[in-house]
Design an enzyme around this catalytic site. Structure first.
Site, PDB file in Angstrom:
ATOM      1  N   GLU A  23       3.613   2.352  -2.948  1.00 17.73           N
ATOM      2  CA  GLU A  23       2.193   2.232  -3.268  1.00 17.73           C
ATOM      3  C   GLU A  23       1.586   3.618  -3.479  1.00 17.73           C
ATOM      4  OE1 GLU A  23      -1.578   1.941  -0.775  1.00 17.73           O
ATOM      5  OE2 GLU A  23       0.114   1.128   0.318  1.00 17.73           O
ATOM      6  N   LYS A 157      -3.545  -1.936   9.390  1.00 22.10           N
ATOM      7  CA  LYS A 157      -4.199  -0.797  10.008  1.00 22.10           C
ATOM      8  C   LYS A 157      -5.011  -1.227  11.213  1.00 22.10           C
ATOM      9  CE  LYS A 157      -4.816  -0.209   5.961  1.00 22.10           C
ATOM     10  NZ  LYS A 157      -5.670  -0.163   4.777  1.00 22.10           N
TER      11      LYS A 157
HETATM   12  N1  PSU Z   1      -1.917   1.856   4.403  1.00 23.49           N
HETATM   13  C1  PSU Z   1      -2.010   3.171   4.663  1.00 23.49           C
HETATM   14  N2  PSU Z   1      -2.946   3.882   4.025  1.00 23.49           N
HETATM   15  C2  PSU Z   1      -3.750   3.311   3.072  1.00 23.49           C
HETATM   16  C3  PSU Z   1      -3.635   1.920   2.776  1.00 23.49           C
HETATM   17  C4  PSU Z   1      -2.690   1.239   3.474  1.00 23.49           C
HETATM   18  O1  PSU Z   1      -1.258   3.699   5.474  1.00 23.49           O
HETATM   19  O2  PSU Z   1      -4.559   4.016   2.475  1.00 23.49           O
HETATM   20  C5  PSU Z   1      -4.437   1.268   1.658  1.00 23.49           C
HETATM   21  C6  PSU Z   1      -3.518   0.241   0.987  1.00 23.49           C
HETATM   22  O3  PSU Z   1      -3.452   0.563  -0.365  1.00 23.49           O
HETATM   23  C7  PSU Z   1      -4.177  -1.078   1.201  1.00 23.49           C
HETATM   24  C8  PSU Z   1      -5.617  -0.636   1.179  1.00 23.49           C
HETATM   25  O4  PSU Z   1      -3.864  -2.021   0.214  1.00 23.49           O
HETATM   26  O5  PSU Z   1      -5.596   0.541   1.983  1.00 23.49           O
HETATM   27  C9  PSU Z   1      -6.547  -1.692   1.677  1.00 23.49           C
HETATM   28  O6  PSU Z   1      -7.844  -1.365   1.271  1.00 23.49           O
HETATM   29  P1  PSU Z   1      -8.999  -2.475   1.334  1.00 23.49           P
HETATM   30  O7  PSU Z   1      -9.258  -2.684   2.787  1.00 23.49           O
HETATM   31  O8  PSU Z   1     -10.167  -1.867   0.615  1.00 23.49           O
HETATM   32  O9  PSU Z   1      -8.458  -3.680   0.642  1.00 23.49           O
END
Ligand code: PSU
Ligand code: MN
Length: 305
Positions: A23, A157
């Site tokens: 990603e 997270k």
């Molecule tokens: N995991 C990490 N760091 C990140 C993310 C995930 O260690 O920055 C990112 C991923 O791309 C995940 C996103 O899909 O955060 C989720 O964001 P949101 O809550 O806006 O969907």
């Protein structure tokens, strides 16, 4: 679809060799510079060392790229104007020629369209705390409910509502395998304390679950493999709790909403733990890249048996 596959990725796919999708939002929006570039390169190295070809995914000038060369990775890590693209942003980004890093939802979608079956990341998005007020639930969850891909992660997270996220995954019909653990990992922490229904101990068992999934239907849901960060590399749980509470307060005080919430909280944790949150985050994603490569290797090796 207009996917641009890197030569190495195209060749590996054509010969049935293992490929692992990576990603780019975690690089562009989840990690501080300049560690994000070295991390991007390092993750690709980890995948290679464990026997697969890495395919970091991003949208450049409106074109989805499956596999980046070094200059492209530098662009993703270095361009402060780079957008954060979830699955729903792909069409507008392609139509307007925009460049952006892809989240789990966009990466899983593009990887699956390219025929890649295994994907490594850090932590999935999920249900945010305070959901009853703001209904902030990451698009990652619904996309994973309808995309056949195996995602290796360190849980979701810890800034999220972890039990609510696990409930949503259950409702959405997405299986979760603990890798060598009976509790759901806590991203920066080895355990979130939440129990899991299924535990596996080797890449072969994961590949068998993938095959069983395909036997049930050829479209459908993802498979989540949740691997904890090693205990000696996790963030100190007390420090974690304290700084996370501060981060959540600060986020509310600053009125941060929408796509900005996740990067804001991650940045706060990194800056207020003397880099310890960063070290735990890096340890988690490294381990996931390695495990994903091993799973992809078993998956392709057993493809016709
Ligand atoms: N995991 C990490 N760091 C990140 C993310 C995930 O260690 O920055 C990112 C991923 O791309 C995940 C996103 O899909 O955060 C989720 O964001 P949101 O809550 O806006 O969907
Ligand atoms: Mn969100």
């Amino acid at each position: 679809m207009n996917l641009l596959l890197a030569d190495e990725v195209r060749e590996a796919m054509a010969h049935g060799r293992p490929v692992v999708a990576l990603e780019s939002t975690l690089l562009a929006h989840g990690l501080p510079r300049p560690q994000n570039l070295s991390t991007g390169l390092e993750l690709e190295e980890e995948v290679r060392a464990s026997g697969a070809v890495p395919a970091t995914i991003a949208v450049l000038d409106g074109r989805p790229h499956i596999g980046l060369d070094k200059a492209e990775l530098e662009r993703v890590a270095g361009d402060p104007a780079l957008r954060k693209l979830g699955h729903r942003d792909l069409a507008p980004a392609m139509a307007t020629g925009v460049s952006g890093a892809t989240t789990v939802s966009a990466t899983a979608f593009l990887a699956s369209r390219a025929g890649i079956r295994v994907f490594a990341t850090g932590g999935l998005g999920g249900v945010h705390r305070g959901w009853t007020q703001v209904q902030d639930e990451s698009a990652d969850l619904r996309l994973l409910a309808r995309t056949r891909i195996t995602v290796v992660c360190a849980g979701v997270k810890s800034i999220l509502d972890v039990p609510a996220t696990l409930q949503r995954l259950e409702t959405l019909g997405v299986p979760v395998l603990g890798y060598g653990t009976q509790t759901f990992p806590g991203f920066y922490l080895s355990s979130s304390g939440e129990p899991l229904d299924w535990t596996v101990h080797d890449p072969r068992s994961v590949a068998e679950a993938m095959r069983a999934q395909d036997g049930l239907s050829d479209t459908g849901e993802a498979l989540i493999v949740a691997q904890p960060v090693p205990e000696d590399e996790q963030l100190d749980p007390e420090l974690h709790e304290r700084v996370l509470a501060e981060a959540l307060d600060a986020c509310e005080r600053d009125g941060v909403t929408g796509q900005a919430v996740t990067p804001y909280l991650l940045d706060h944790l990194v800056r207020h733990t003397d880099g310890k949150a960063l070290a735990a985050n890096l340890a988690a994603v490294r381990g996931n890249a390695r495990l994903a490569a091993r799973i992809a290797a078993v998956w392709t090796a057993t493809a016709h048996t």
